[in-house]
Design a protein around this motif. Sequence first.
Motif, PDB file in Angstrom:
ATOM      1  N   ARG A  41       0.835  -1.195   0.137  1.00  0.00           N
ATOM      2  CA  ARG A  41       0.154   0.126  -0.022  1.00  0.00           C
ATOM      3  C   ARG A  41       0.917   1.250  -0.122  1.00  0.00           C
ATOM      4  NH1 ARG A  41      -3.814  -2.274   4.627  1.00  0.00           N
ATOM      5  NH2 ARG A  41      -5.273  -3.453   3.345  1.00  0.00           N
ATOM      6  N   GLU A  42       1.799   1.112   1.081  1.00  0.00           N
ATOM      7  CA  GLU A  42       2.814   2.449   0.899  1.00  0.00           C
ATOM      8  C   GLU A  42       3.484   2.581  -0.536  1.00  0.00           C
ATOM      9  OE1 GLU A  42       5.366   1.947   4.220  1.00  0.00           O
ATOM     10  OE2 GLU A  42       3.651   2.025   5.888  1.00  0.00           O
TER      11      GLU A  42
ATOM     12  N   LEU B 249       3.929   5.907  -5.406  1.00  0.00           N
ATOM     13  CA  LEU B 249       3.943   5.692  -7.013  1.00  0.00           C
ATOM     14  C   LEU B 249       2.685   6.602  -7.662  1.00  0.00           C
ATOM     15  CD1 LEU B 249       4.653   2.002  -8.184  1.00  0.00           C
ATOM     16  CD2 LEU B 249       6.156   4.070  -8.311  1.00  0.00           C
ATOM     17  N   ALA B 250       1.774   6.832  -6.840  1.00  0.00           N
ATOM     18  CA  ALA B 250       0.847   7.760  -7.392  1.00  0.00           C
ATOM     19  C   ALA B 250       0.874   9.199  -7.231  1.00  0.00           C
ATOM     20  CB  ALA B 250      -0.712   7.455  -6.477  1.00  0.00           C
TER      21      ALA B 250
ATOM     22  N   ASN C 127       2.541   1.439  -3.259  1.00  0.00           N
ATOM     23  CA  ASN C 127       1.316   2.266  -4.373  1.00  0.00           C
ATOM     24  C   ASN C 127       1.183   3.709  -4.090  1.00  0.00           C
ATOM     25  OD1 ASN C 127       1.373  -0.048  -5.775  1.00  0.00           O
ATOM     26  ND2 ASN C 127      -0.550  -0.914  -4.593  1.00  0.00           N
ATOM     27  N   GLY C 128       1.286   4.068  -2.929  1.00  0.00           N
ATOM     28  CA  GLY C 128       0.921   5.639  -2.565  1.00  0.00           C
ATOM     29  C   GLY C 128       2.118   6.426  -3.001  1.00  0.00           C
TER      30      GLY C 128
END
Length: 123
Positions: A116-117, A122-123, A119-120
Amino acid sequence: MDSDIVRFLLRYGCAVSSVAAAVGLRLLLDPVLGMHFPFATVFLAVLLTAIYAGFRPALVAVALGAVALVFFYLPPRGSLQLIAVDQQIGIVLYLLTGIAMAVFAGSMHAGKQALREANGLLA
């Protein structure tokens, strides 16, 4: 409230409430199961806590589950005494299995958190 406090309360509240629900369910099933499978519902609570909340809350669930099992299910009921050797062996095996479940499922939880971190970021 601070988000860290809320997360802490949710994680450890999950441990306490899942063990309480497991003990309540086992008490309801007591007329059917009797002295058979005293650990079944508590193992499920430990596993769900480890997956949802992580390793440390799962250890809390293991400890609370052990105390609840000894108090509610093992004779003499309503006492924290372990009289027979088979009861002592049963609790030790429960603790070892519960800790192993907490380690494995807790690592799954940590992996999900890291993903999750990432992906956060990368967003």
